[in-house]
Motif scaffolding. Sequence first.
Motif, PDB file in Angstrom:
ATOM      1  N   ARG A  78      31.517  44.546  50.314  1.00 25.38           N
ATOM      2  CA  ARG A  78      31.698  43.430  49.556  1.00 25.38           C
ATOM      3  C   ARG A  78      31.329  43.712  48.020  1.00 25.38           C
ATOM      4  O   ARG A  78      32.185  43.512  47.294  1.00 25.38           O
ATOM      5  CB  ARG A  78      30.535  41.974  49.974  1.00 25.38           C
ATOM      6  CG  ARG A  78      30.955  40.971  48.993  1.00 25.38           C
ATOM      7  CD  ARG A  78      30.083  39.745  49.433  1.00 25.38           C
ATOM      8  NE  ARG A  78      30.717  38.678  48.820  1.00 25.38           N
ATOM      9  CZ  ARG A  78      29.904  37.741  48.139  1.00 25.38           C
ATOM     10  NH1 ARG A  78      28.484  37.881  48.354  1.00 25.38           N
ATOM     11  NH2 ARG A  78      30.392  36.612  47.508  1.00 25.38           N
ATOM     12  N   PHE A  79      30.251  44.672  47.805  1.00 21.94           N
ATOM     13  CA  PHE A  79      30.197  44.864  46.414  1.00 21.94           C
ATOM     14  C   PHE A  79      31.217  46.118  46.183  1.00 21.94           C
ATOM     15  O   PHE A  79      31.174  46.490  44.735  1.00 21.94           O
ATOM     16  CB  PHE A  79      28.725  45.291  46.299  1.00 21.94           C
ATOM     17  CG  PHE A  79      27.466  44.316  46.345  1.00 21.94           C
ATOM     18  CD1 PHE A  79      27.562  43.354  45.234  1.00 21.94           C
ATOM     19  CD2 PHE A  79      26.709  44.118  47.334  1.00 21.94           C
ATOM     20  CE1 PHE A  79      26.893  42.329  45.197  1.00 21.94           C
ATOM     21  CE2 PHE A  79      25.839  42.880  47.222  1.00 21.94           C
ATOM     22  CZ  PHE A  79      25.715  42.105  46.116  1.00 21.94           C
ATOM     23  N   GLN A  80      31.855  46.638  46.851  1.00 22.43           N
ATOM     24  CA  GLN A  80      32.824  47.668  46.483  1.00 22.43           C
ATOM     25  C   GLN A  80      33.762  46.904  45.585  1.00 22.43           C
ATOM     26  O   GLN A  80      34.552  47.303  44.641  1.00 22.43           O
ATOM     27  CB  GLN A  80      33.526  48.198  47.786  1.00 22.43           C
ATOM     28  CG  GLN A  80      32.850  48.991  48.322  1.00 22.43           C
ATOM     29  CD  GLN A  80      32.554  50.480  47.817  1.00 22.43           C
ATOM     30  OE1 GLN A  80      33.368  50.821  46.884  1.00 22.43           O
ATOM     31  NE2 GLN A  80      31.612  51.279  48.342  1.00 22.43           N
ATOM     32  N   LEU A  81      33.868  45.563  45.657  1.00 21.24           N
ATOM     33  CA  LEU A  81      34.647  44.691  44.894  1.00 21.24           C
ATOM     34  C   LEU A  81      34.260  44.773  43.269  1.00 21.24           C
ATOM     35  O   LEU A  81      35.060  44.406  42.294  1.00 21.24           O
ATOM     36  CB  LEU A  81      34.706  43.274  45.034  1.00 21.24           C
ATOM     37  CG  LEU A  81      35.564  43.203  46.700  1.00 21.24           C
ATOM     38  CD1 LEU A  81      35.384  41.572  46.951  1.00 21.24           C
ATOM     39  CD2 LEU A  81      36.984  43.443  46.504  1.00 21.24           C
ATOM     40  N   TRP A  82      33.256  45.127  42.944  1.00 18.66           N
ATOM     41  CA  TRP A  82      32.606  45.411  41.693  1.00 18.66           C
ATOM     42  C   TRP A  82      32.930  46.468  40.871  1.00 18.66           C
ATOM     43  O   TRP A  82      32.151  47.095  40.106  1.00 18.66           O
ATOM     44  CB  TRP A  82      30.998  45.138  41.601  1.00 18.66           C
ATOM     45  CG  TRP A  82      30.680  43.759  41.889  1.00 18.66           C
ATOM     46  CD1 TRP A  82      31.498  42.539  42.174  1.00 18.66           C
ATOM     47  CD2 TRP A  82      29.328  43.030  41.616  1.00 18.66           C
ATOM     48  NE1 TRP A  82      30.697  41.378  42.087  1.00 18.66           N
ATOM     49  CE2 TRP A  82      29.367  41.840  41.869  1.00 18.66           C
ATOM     50  CE3 TRP A  82      28.125  43.521  41.484  1.00 18.66           C
ATOM     51  CZ2 TRP A  82      28.203  40.835  41.834  1.00 18.66           C
ATOM     52  CZ3 TRP A  82      27.041  42.814  41.441  1.00 18.66           C
ATOM     53  CH2 TRP A  82      27.229  41.531  41.637  1.00 18.66           C
TER      54      TRP A  82
END
Length: 157
Positions: A78-82
Amino acid sequence: MANTLASSRAIVFVDTHVLLCADDAHDPSKQVSARAWLQALWQHRAGRVSTQVLNDYYVTATRTFGLSMGDARAKVRRFQLWQPWQIDHQTVETAWGVEARFGLNYWDALIVAAAAQSGASHVLTVDLQPTQHLQQIDGVTILNPFLATPAELAFTE
């Protein structure tokens, strides 16, 4: 205090321990603060991390907090979207400069360097001293998530 933290558009680089505080039910007040920050960053699409942060999060969440590997992987994905900043030679060189000029330990200097290179205006961290809250390092403002709230930042242009 809102004027103190205002910038043209806040982009906030989040350190590992803030992500971990959001998962840690042992300190409910810190968990609430960390979650409020993360929620605001998701809402405003203003969060950033690095590969270092995501790897450190995965290892610590699974080994120390007992989060299952599957759950930890899902959060990392999910934090790969950052737009995780890839630690490269230039980031390391910049970190060495920050380490020498500001007396930070290498890992904290690497966080600041990655934040600066990723275009972040702020670093959200609990690892630096409370006296460093609001300190500017290489154009990045240090924020302690327990000494400031997301409402104090300007997330829009």
